[in-house]
Design an enzyme around this catalytic site. Structure first.
Site, mmCIF file in Angstrom:
data_model
loop_
_atom_site.group_PDB
_atom_site.id
_atom_site.type_symbol
_atom_site.label_atom_id
_atom_site.label_comp_id
_atom_site.label_asym_id
_atom_site.label_seq_id
_atom_site.Cartn_x
_atom_site.Cartn_y
_atom_site.Cartn_z
ATOM 1 N N ASP A 33 -5.535 -5.622 1.905
ATOM 2 C CA ASP A 33 -6.493 -6.042 2.920
ATOM 3 C C ASP A 33 -7.871 -5.460 2.576
ATOM 4 O O ASP A 33 -7.995 -4.298 2.179
ATOM 5 C CB ASP A 33 -6.047 -5.569 4.308
ATOM 6 C CG ASP A 33 -6.774 -6.298 5.427
ATOM 7 O OD1 ASP A 33 -6.122 -7.100 6.117
ATOM 8 O OD2 ASP A 33 -7.986 -6.062 5.603
ATOM 9 N N ILE A 34 -8.896 -6.265 2.754
ATOM 10 C CA ILE A 34 -10.252 -5.858 2.391
ATOM 11 C C ILE A 34 -10.790 -4.772 3.339
ATOM 12 O O ILE A 34 -11.727 -4.052 2.996
ATOM 13 C CB ILE A 34 -11.180 -7.113 2.395
ATOM 14 C CG1 ILE A 34 -12.377 -6.911 1.508
ATOM 15 C CG2 ILE A 34 -11.572 -7.521 3.809
ATOM 16 C CD1 ILE A 34 -13.141 -8.199 1.211
ATOM 17 N N ASN A 94 -0.044 -11.683 13.228
ATOM 18 C CA ASN A 94 -0.786 -12.169 14.385
ATOM 19 C C ASN A 94 -0.673 -13.687 14.390
ATOM 20 O O ASN A 94 -0.821 -14.333 13.344
ATOM 21 C CB ASN A 94 -2.253 -11.741 14.285
ATOM 22 C CG ASN A 94 -2.410 -10.239 14.378
ATOM 23 O OD1 ASN A 94 -1.729 -9.591 15.160
ATOM 24 N ND2 ASN A 94 -3.292 -9.675 13.566
ATOM 25 N N GLU A 102 -7.113 -14.096 12.896
ATOM 26 C CA GLU A 102 -8.463 -14.477 12.471
ATOM 27 C C GLU A 102 -8.453 -15.460 11.307
ATOM 28 O O GLU A 102 -9.272 -16.360 11.242
ATOM 29 C CB GLU A 102 -9.257 -13.224 12.083
ATOM 30 C CG GLU A 102 -9.628 -12.390 13.298
ATOM 31 C CD GLU A 102 -10.250 -11.050 12.935
ATOM 32 O OE1 GLU A 102 -10.483 -10.788 11.734
ATOM 33 O OE2 GLU A 102 -10.481 -10.265 13.863
ATOM 34 N N HIS A 107 0.104 -14.946 7.431
ATOM 35 C CA HIS A 107 0.150 -13.697 6.658
ATOM 36 C C HIS A 107 0.843 -12.623 7.462
ATOM 37 O O HIS A 107 0.732 -12.578 8.684
ATOM 38 C CB HIS A 107 -1.251 -13.224 6.261
ATOM 39 C CG HIS A 107 -2.223 -13.154 7.392
ATOM 40 N ND1 HIS A 107 -2.843 -14.270 7.906
ATOM 41 C CD2 HIS A 107 -2.686 -12.108 8.125
ATOM 42 C CE1 HIS A 107 -3.646 -13.918 8.894
ATOM 43 N NE2 HIS A 107 -3.555 -12.600 9.064
ATOM 44 N N HIS A 109 0.865 -8.503 7.748
ATOM 45 C CA HIS A 109 0.238 -7.242 7.383
ATOM 46 C C HIS A 109 1.367 -6.249 7.144
ATOM 47 O O HIS A 109 2.305 -6.170 7.946
ATOM 48 C CB HIS A 109 -0.603 -6.689 8.546
ATOM 49 C CG HIS A 109 -1.735 -7.563 8.971
ATOM 50 N ND1 HIS A 109 -3.042 -7.290 8.622
ATOM 51 C CD2 HIS A 109 -1.781 -8.694 9.726
ATOM 52 C CE1 HIS A 109 -3.839 -8.216 9.156
ATOM 53 N NE2 HIS A 109 -3.098 -9.070 9.833
#
Ligand code: AMP
Length: 121
Positions: A33-34, A94, A102, A107, A109
């Site tokens: 993750d960025i 999510n 978002e 995806h 996490h």
């Protein structure tokens, strides 16, 4: 919601923007993750065009579903956070607006590398 081909993960899958890759196979791509929220914060995405988990489970083939789920554990093993190696992590997806999603490409996490704390903060 229909799939948006211009979402950031679609661009990563097409190689149009870079990612810090952890793992890739026929079914999944995983990268960091960025904006990491824990010591280890990885993302695991399916290669197919699915908006979220419900879209995926409604439309994906059994092979894709198995490949994606197994991909999560493969990534966890690669990161050294799998329960098989005596560690642990949180896998979280999510889903849609109410779920705080978002990026509209499914995806998970993976949070780990430390005690990740309460489930909802
Ligand atoms: P979500 O709120 O579940 O949709 O999470 C989207 C995640 O994608 C956030 O944690 C972002 O930090 C992450 N993210 C957005 N753009 C990138 C990118 N280019 N590379 C890696 N992670 C990203």
């Amino acid at each position: 919601m229909s799939y948006d081909n211009n979402n950031v993960f679609a661009k990563i899958l097409r190689g149009e923007i870079p990612c810090e890759k952890i793992y890739e196979d026929e079914f999944v791509l995983s990268f960091y993750d960025i904006d990491p929220k824990k010591k280890i914060h990885a993302l695991v995405i399916p290669k197919g065009k699915y908006v979220d988990l419900d879209d995926f489970n409604s439309k994906a083939t059994s092979e894709e579903i198995v490949g994606f789920l197994k991909g999560i554990t493969t990534v966890a093993k690669k990161l050294g956070i799998s329960s098989i190696s005596g560690k642990g992590y949180r896998a979280l997806a999510n889903i849609s607006d109410d779920g705080g999603q978002e990026v509209p490409h499914l995806h998970f996490h993976l949070f780990g590398g430390e005690k990740v704390g309460k489930m909802v903060e």
